[in-house]
Design an enzyme around this catalytic site. Structure first.
Site, short mmCIF file in Angstrom:
data_model
loop_
_atom_site.label_atom_id
_atom_site.label_comp_id
_atom_site.label_asym_id
_atom_site.label_seq_id
_atom_site.Cartn_x
_atom_site.Cartn_y
_atom_site.Cartn_z
N ASP A 8 -82.50 69.35 2.06
CA ASP A 8 -82.30 67.92 2.24
C ASP A 8 -81.80 67.37 0.89
OD1 ASP A 8 -82.62 65.27 3.34
OD2 ASP A 8 -84.40 65.11 2.07
N ASP A 10 -81.59 63.37 -0.22
CA ASP A 10 -82.32 62.22 -0.76
C ASP A 10 -83.82 62.54 -0.88
OD1 ASP A 10 -80.01 60.52 -0.65
OD2 ASP A 10 -80.33 60.26 1.50
C1 BG6 Z 1 -81.61 60.26 4.63
C2 BG6 Z 1 -82.58 59.30 3.99
O1 BG6 Z 1 -81.32 61.30 3.73
O2 BG6 Z 1 -80.39 59.57 4.96
C3 BG6 Z 1 -82.83 58.13 4.94
O3 BG6 Z 1 -83.80 59.97 3.73
C4 BG6 Z 1 -81.51 57.46 5.27
O4 BG6 Z 1 -83.71 57.22 4.32
C5 BG6 Z 1 -80.54 58.48 5.87
O5 BG6 Z 1 -81.72 56.39 6.21
C6 BG6 Z 1 -79.17 57.89 6.15
O6 BG6 Z 1 -78.56 57.62 4.92
P1 BG6 Z 1 -77.22 56.77 4.69
O7 BG6 Z 1 -76.90 57.04 3.25
O8 BG6 Z 1 -76.18 57.33 5.62
O9 BG6 Z 1 -77.55 55.35 5.00
MG MG Z 2 -85.14 63.21 2.09
#
Ligand code: BG6
Ligand code: MG
Length: 217
Positions: A8, A10
């Site tokens: 993963d 984030d």
């Molecule tokens: C995930 C995060 O990696 O990505 C979530 O943990 C987030 O919190 C999701 O909502 C979508 O991300 P983005 O950048 O497309 O808004």
């Molecule tokens: Mg994450």
């Protein structure tokens, strides 16, 4: 035998989970809605629109679909503004050492992130150079806890799911890895819940879990 490790993004390879939280919190403040760290943790791993529903839990107003899309757009604009300050130094401690070392040990590495901003983050942090494949929010139709993003990453690598380990800081992410029949490594928040087959708080703890693969196997 594990031959591939799917990460993963984030909250695992880079602490952009805090930037997601900041951008949602600013939106919630503007709307006059309380937004707690516990709610922020529940936004881990899930899609942007599902996260917005958690942000709006504290509101007594019903918002139209149009309004919700505008909120999600505003949050993303602010989030991307925060991302523009990222540098390689913002990668999680040890990430730029761990990833090349795992490759040296013979593992194939991929990203498995639900974020549509993954490409930008990989580029700004320089983490992309260590990955053999990238599965992100632009390639999938179903967010974690659905296993789709992990299965897509495994497919891109050409490695059977049962030979993959999934590393995630979100409960939804660990569930997704388990649903994909992968070995799960819970990191950070998910590890506090002992959600994974392995539960770790720092990337260095990965190394003893993944010893060198024997050549030719
Ligand atoms: C995930 C995060 O990696 O990505 C979530 O943990 C987030 O919190 C999701 O909502 C979508 O991300 P983005 O950048 O497309 O808004
Ligand atoms: Mg994450």
């Amino acid at each position: 035998m594990i031959r591939a490790i799917l990460f993963d993004l984030d909250g695992v390879l880079v602490d952009t989970d805090t930037l997601h939280y900041q951008a949602w919190k600013e939106l919630a403040d503007r709307l006059g809605i309380p937004f707690t760290q516990e709610q922020g943790n529940r936004c881990r791993g899930i899609s942007r629109m599902d996260s917005l529903e958690i942000v709006l839990e504290g509101s007594d107003r019903i918002y139209s679909q149009e309004e919700k899309e505008a909120f999600a757009q505003a949050k993303n604009t602010r989030y991307q503004q925060l991302l523009s300050a990222l540098t390689p130094g913002h990668a999680s401690p040890g990430a730029h050492v761990l990833l090349p070392e795992l490759r040296r040990r013979g593992y194939r590495l991929a990203l498995a992130s639900g974020s549509k901003n993954a490409g930008l983050i990989l580029e700004r942090t320089g983490l992309g150079r260590w990955l053999d494949a990238v599965a992100d929010g632009n390639l999938i139709t179903r967010s974690k806890p659905d296993p789709q993003v992990f299965l897509t990453a495994a497919e891109l690598l050409g490695v059977p799911p049962r030979q993959c380990a999934a590393v995630d800081d979100a409960l939804a992410g660990v569930q997704a890895g388990r649903a994909a029949e992968m070995v799960t490594v819970a990191f950070g928040d998910a590890a506090l819940h002992q959600a994974g087959d392995y539960n770790i708080q720092s990337l260095e703890e990965m190394l003893p879990l993944f010893p060198p693969l024997e050549a030719g196997r």
